[in-house]
Design an enzyme around this catalytic site. Structure first.
Site, PDB file in Angstrom:
ATOM      1  N   CYS A 160      54.535  23.640  57.583  1.00 52.61           N
ATOM      2  CA  CYS A 160      53.421  23.984  56.645  1.00 52.61           C
ATOM      3  C   CYS A 160      54.931  23.666  55.804  1.00 52.61           C
ATOM      4  O   CYS A 160      54.778  24.613  54.421  1.00 52.61           O
ATOM      5  CB  CYS A 160      53.445  24.333  56.908  1.00 52.61           C
ATOM      6  SG  CYS A 160      51.762  24.998  57.671  1.00 52.61           S
ATOM      7  N   HIS A 293      55.322  32.695  50.093  1.00 55.76           N
ATOM      8  CA  HIS A 293      54.661  31.624  51.615  1.00 55.76           C
ATOM      9  C   HIS A 293      52.488  32.739  51.346  1.00 55.76           C
ATOM     10  O   HIS A 293      51.757  31.861  51.279  1.00 55.76           O
ATOM     11  CB  HIS A 293      54.896  31.177  52.672  1.00 55.76           C
ATOM     12  CG  HIS A 293      54.794  30.762  53.331  1.00 55.76           C
ATOM     13  ND1 HIS A 293      54.155  29.377  53.464  1.00 55.76           N
ATOM     14  CD2 HIS A 293      54.558  31.615  54.466  1.00 55.76           C
ATOM     15  CE1 HIS A 293      53.857  28.580  54.343  1.00 55.76           C
ATOM     16  NE2 HIS A 293      53.756  29.758  55.330  1.00 55.76           N
ATOM     17  N   HIS A 330      45.695  27.476  52.249  1.00 57.84           N
ATOM     18  CA  HIS A 330      46.719  27.062  52.870  1.00 57.84           C
ATOM     19  C   HIS A 330      46.888  25.455  53.097  1.00 57.84           C
ATOM     20  O   HIS A 330      45.981  25.184  54.175  1.00 57.84           O
ATOM     21  CB  HIS A 330      46.683  27.815  54.431  1.00 57.84           C
ATOM     22  CG  HIS A 330      48.475  27.330  55.069  1.00 57.84           C
ATOM     23  ND1 HIS A 330      49.457  26.372  54.222  1.00 57.84           N
ATOM     24  CD2 HIS A 330      48.967  28.230  56.071  1.00 57.84           C
ATOM     25  CE1 HIS A 330      50.431  26.233  55.229  1.00 57.84           C
ATOM     26  NE2 HIS A 330      50.254  27.966  55.850  1.00 57.84           N
TER      27      HIS A 330
END
Length: 411
Positions: A160, A293, A330
């Protein structure tokens, strides 16, 4: 020796809250929630914690007709939009001096899932072995093909943090003088592998997605693409290009700790932020905003906020932190580029993107301003965009607001 400044001269975005740059900016400013039912595959089994994600409104057959990877469609569309936005004419440029650097995790698994279903007779059709030729590098290759580019073509897959790392690599190529322009960013789509994987880790939110909140219950997966045209500042000024922002520096590191869990000491998070600031030639005192994040999981949010508190300490009452994942989900390999785009658009239009669905602060981090529930009209001059990933991959980029007076001073 000072590092040459890289600027963003074009941007292409496809996101759950906006199908282009202007609607994406509007969605961020309005705190739009991109949550929608997942319809691309069956999520009705009781084993799944949720049936929702932050989904694009693009028909599946449109994606698959373009390329079995499906991801290639949104990558090419975003790249074409970015190039047009940058007003960069390729006719007078050497195509071997324009490169592509993209991040993605699931650019292969869509085709592979279909092939496995064919093999297992879940689908009433013969196995199509051509599906096995769909690999992540084919996505950057298709971007090159459709745009007529012939320079370096790279696909980054560091989980990610992929697209943040891809932008950083593009910056390095430009600074080395090996290219004249780069298309950089990322693209990813929710698929059964990702959905089942995050579900098995018990990371999917059971209700509303509320990162950075005490009442968080996990994450919702998102999807989309954000691709930038990057150039050296001097080159952009010479051709009088439009400029969104300056990219001052970046950093990557690896915690080497665990396949999926972060190092609870927070040492790696602090290190990557410190290094990015150092490489950018700025200090903690210069930072106004951090796009966290901010995944909404039990471990990540308090760990990241604690690391920010330790590093920025005395600055906490003069800066803010938010998670744009609350609006777009996400987006896995595309997460970093979509969040970088959100940061740049907030800078350009004078607002700080919010953390929506916020209810209560995480204990011990109450003093951190997470821009709860509504965007705030205020200038951002220097920002940090964080991306953390499985297998310990950490990345961060420092961004500076572009001011028109900078162009006049340079000229």
């Amino acid at each position: 020796m000072p590092k040459e400044t890289i600027v963003v001269t074009g941007m292409g975005v496809i996101a759950p809250i906006g199908e282009n740059v202007s609607t994406y900016a509007e969605g961020l400013k309005n705190g739009r929630d991109g949550c929608a039912p997942v319809t691309r595959f069956d999520v009705s089994a009781d084993v799944y914690a949720t049936r929702n994600g932050m989904c694009l409104q693009i028909e599946d057959d449109v994606l698959e007709r373009f390329d079995p990877s499906k991801v290639a469609y949104i990558a090419v569309q975003s790249a074409q939009a970015a190039l047009a936005d940058a007003q960069l004419s390729l006719t007078d440029m050497n195509p071997y001096r324009i490169g592509v650097s993209l991040g993605s995790i699931y650019a292969r698994s869509h085709a592979l899932c279909k092939f496995c279903k064919q093999q297992a007779h879940v689908l009433a059709e013969q196995p199509d072995y051509a599906l096995l030729r769909s690999t992540p590098p084919s996505v950057s290759g298709l971007v090159c093909k459709y745009l007529g580019l012939a320079g370096p073509s790279i696909m980054v897959s560091t989980a990610c943090s992929s697209s943040t790392t891809s932008v950083g690599y593009a910056m390095d190529l430009l600074r080395s003088g090996r290219v004249d322009a780069m298309l950089a960013g990322g693209a990813d789509l929710i698929d059964e592998v990702a959905f089942s994987g995050f579900n098995s880790l018990q990371n999917l939110a059971k209700d509303v997605y509320r990162p950075l909140s005490k009442t968080r219950t996990g994450l919702l997966l998102g999807e989309g693409a954000a691709i930038f045209v990057l150039e050296r500042k001097a080159d952009a000024l010479q051709r009088r290009a439009p400029v969104y922002a300056e990219l001052l520096g970046h950093a990557i590191c690896n915690e080497a700790y665990h396949p999926t869990a972060p190092d609870k000491s927070g040492a790696g998070i602090i290190q990557v932020m410190q290094t990015a600031l150092h490489n950018a030639g700025v200090t903690v005192d210069d930072v106004d905003y951090i796009n966290a994040h901010g995944t909404g999981t039990d471990t990540n949010d308090p760990l990241e906020l604690e690391a920010i508190k330790r590093l920025f300490g005395h600055r906490l009452n003069q800066m803010c932190v938010s998670s744009t994942k609350s609006m777009i989900g996400h987006a896995m390999g595309a997460a970093g580029s979509l969040e970088l785009a959100a940061t740049i658009l907030g800078m350009k239009y004078g607002f700080t993107p919010p953390t929506i669905n916020f209810e209560a602060p995480i204990e011990q981090c109450e003093q951190i301003d997470v821009v709860p529930n509504a965007a705030r009209m205020q200038p951002i001059n220097i920002a940090l965009s964080n991306s953390f990933a499985f297998a310990g991959h950490l990345a961060a980029i420092v961004v500076k607001r572009w001011k028109d007076k900078d162009r006049k001073e340079e000229e």
